[in-house]
Design an enzyme around this catalytic site. Structure first.
Site, short mmCIF file in Angstrom:
data_model
loop_
_atom_site.label_atom_id
_atom_site.label_comp_id
_atom_site.label_asym_id
_atom_site.label_seq_id
_atom_site.Cartn_x
_atom_site.Cartn_y
_atom_site.Cartn_z
N ASP A 235 -39.72 -12.24 -9.66
CA ASP A 235 -39.47 -11.88 -8.26
C ASP A 235 -39.24 -13.15 -7.47
O ASP A 235 -39.85 -14.19 -7.78
CB ASP A 235 -40.67 -11.12 -7.68
N ARG B 32 -37.12 -0.03 -12.61
CA ARG B 32 -37.62 1.34 -12.54
C ARG B 32 -36.68 2.41 -13.08
O ARG B 32 -37.11 3.53 -13.34
CB ARG B 32 -38.00 1.67 -11.09
N ARG C 228 -44.94 -0.95 -17.74
CA ARG C 228 -45.55 -1.60 -16.58
C ARG C 228 -46.78 -0.88 -16.09
O ARG C 228 -47.72 -1.49 -15.58
CB ARG C 228 -44.53 -1.77 -15.45
N ARG D 298 -31.12 -6.21 -11.67
CA ARG D 298 -32.26 -5.29 -11.78
C ARG D 298 -32.12 -4.34 -12.98
O ARG D 298 -32.54 -3.19 -12.92
CB ARG D 298 -32.46 -4.52 -10.48
N TYR E 178 -38.52 -13.76 4.99
CA TYR E 178 -39.77 -13.06 4.64
C TYR E 178 -40.97 -13.73 5.29
O TYR E 178 -41.88 -13.07 5.82
CB TYR E 178 -39.97 -13.01 3.12
#
Lengths: 348, 348
Positions: free
Chosen positions: A77, A32, A41, A28, A155
């Site tokens: 992702d 962010r 973004r 990652r 998921y």
């Protein structure tokens, strides 16, 4: 098979060759924690961003430029292939993947089909080509990735992130033959996703089994191993290194290595020395700094980085990384300092 | 020191004495899986319910009556002592403990004081006396419990449940001496909480370190061991068995045993045979059925129960339990069937 023209410490370490410096990248790293990421973004959702090859290229390259890491990882992702075939798959900011129509039995299997990369995810292929083009002068390799079948299944069955994965386990315990069809289908999808990335130019791949740590060794071996193995072994002929990673998977290191991994990604629970003992055969390792250390800059963090470097570089085939993704609140200067420390370390 | 008049398979197993049958109880046996619990508790919050000794008695005894388990566990919550000294500590349904004013530095330490059981938690003492009275004819022992210092610290620092405990770890990494004062104070509180429960009549205690599994062995030993040890060793003189439990703590079993435990609570990640090897000395074990199995009734679940019974009862000192709390969606008839299977098993 993609071969880099420039030598790459990262690819050498994956192949367990001795390197002059320890390679480093961060899970990652495109994310962010970077102000340039947040600004590029904007308000786009992750799935929207992923469909824009120019933006993906920019986000993928940002940390390479800023940190001088030894590998880029595609901004993407694990849900991308499932979202491409089911518009009810969304990624909700601050929560994670959310599935409108949960998989709860045999009749839902029909909703999963083969991934057709050229039609389903052309934007991923385009992005990889653009990124490889940009990276060519530096010889920095690009890592592609996919979610492992168990994590994808969780998921789909839970409908979103879960703490205990109880519904998923109840499914696999109660309906082992439907479970096997489900996880095999997800293995096909993950395999097609990785193949497409490699054929487009990815020079290494990582299979993320984010939730495998919920399983006992026996559960992993009985219900999951075969599917993950199908994915990793399925890309063997393409000749790029395969990294296999999960969190809290200290009990699963041996089967995860045996599933067809060239590199084992290690979180922070187990020391690299212990991992080597558990796997029982020479294998390249990647990890294992607890990401929380990056919130505690200063001397103590540096001592921990050096401790891990010492342990990691005891044998060839070590890639420095965090034990999980960069926490959003991480100060980029801390990661820059870590890269500096890693590159200054003499592994011989 | 409280001594049961009746023989107790549970207490015998804690002391590693051979028992005629394997004792069994379930973590969170008093809880939402029981219709009689939902009806008795109504709309009261957990913290309100805990302050009503008659209700606590009823909720504690419900599973004993329904399942014929070999031990009762006090209906309570690990946050009870902290909530007694800080009205900003709440337990939010579906979310867990939430702290209005997070602990973020040295100045917050002053908000923690010594627990004065008679003034702070008289309702807990009253409830234990009532329950012991009700249980006297059957000789079924009552287990008291407390949250371990690390887990309590995590709630105070994070302000609620957390996935990565990053804030807590950053605190302990960055401010080790303030961390030590914080966790030592929480150890005092947990110790006073357990002492009060034992003096009121609890015949065994369990220290829940729900979040310790987030730590590496080295982090546990450096930052947590001393405080948990203070709690468990602090009640040694009272002569009741001490159970030490966490989830995902396969790497921590040896230090958790060495912290002063008579019984190690084991989740489902590691087999009981492996736990015995890791601890390295004879110790009583409790666990280790994955609670998700209870959502999969039938032959496969039964086979798993028998497998664990076989492994557990290989040496004296084994208590059957789940590897974590009963899931709310569990059918009570499944737990009843498990008790039947356990009690029918011949451990010799």
């Amino acid at each position: 098979m993609a071969k880099p023209v420039e030598p790459s410490a990262f690819l050498d370490a994956c192949a367990m060759r001795q390197t002059a410096t320890v390679p480093v990248w961060f899970m990652r790293q495109a994310g962010r924690s970077l102000p340039e990421y947040r600004s590029a973004r904007g308000d786009a959702s992750i799935l929207e961003a992923v469909r824009d090859p120019a933006l993906v290229t920019e986000l993928t390259l940002q940390p390479v430029t800023r940190y001088s890491v030894d590998a880029a990882i595609l901004f993407s992702d694990i849900m991308v292939p499932l979202a491409a075939m089911d518009s009810g798959v969304q990624i909700v900011a601050g929560r994670g993947p959310v599935i409108e129509q949960r998989v709860s039995g045999e009749s839902d299997l029909g909703r999963l089909r083969d991934l057709e990369p050229e039609e389903d995810i052309p934007y991923v292929i385009d992005a990889i080509r653009l990124i490889r083009n940009e990276l060519a002068p530096s010889g920095i390799p690009l890592i592609g990735f996919a979610g492992a079948p168990f994590t994808l299944a969780s998921y789909l069955i839970e409908g979103g992130p879960s703490r205990d994965h109880a519904r998923t386990k109840a499914f696999m315990f109660s309906e082992p033959s439907i479970w096997e069809r489900l996880i095999d289908k997800l293995a096909d999808i993950a395999l097609a996703f990785l193949r497409a990335q490699i054929l487009a130019g990815a020079q290494a791949v990582q299979l993320f089994d984010s939730w495998a740590g919920a399983l006992s060794t026996e559960q992993y071996e009985r219900y999951v191993f075969k599917a993950s193995s199908k994915v990793l072994r399925g890309v063997a002929e393409l000749g790029v290194p395969r990294i296999h990673f999960g969190v809290g998977t200290g009990e699963l290191l041996e089967p995860m290595a045996n599933a067809g991994a060239d590199v084992i990604g290690v979180d922070w629970h187990v020391s690299l020395a212990d991992v080597r003992k558990r796997v029982g055969r020479p294998i390249a390792l990647q990890g294992n700094l607890d990401p929380s250390w990056c919130l505690a800059p200063g001397k103590q963090m540096e001592a921990e980085v050096l401790r891990i470097l010492r342990e990691g570089s005891a044998t060839p085939g070590y890639i420095f990384n965090l034990g999980h993704g960069v926490l959003p609140e991480t100060d980029p200067s801390t990661l820059a300092r870590i890269v500096e420390l890693v590159h200054a370390w003499n592994p011989r």
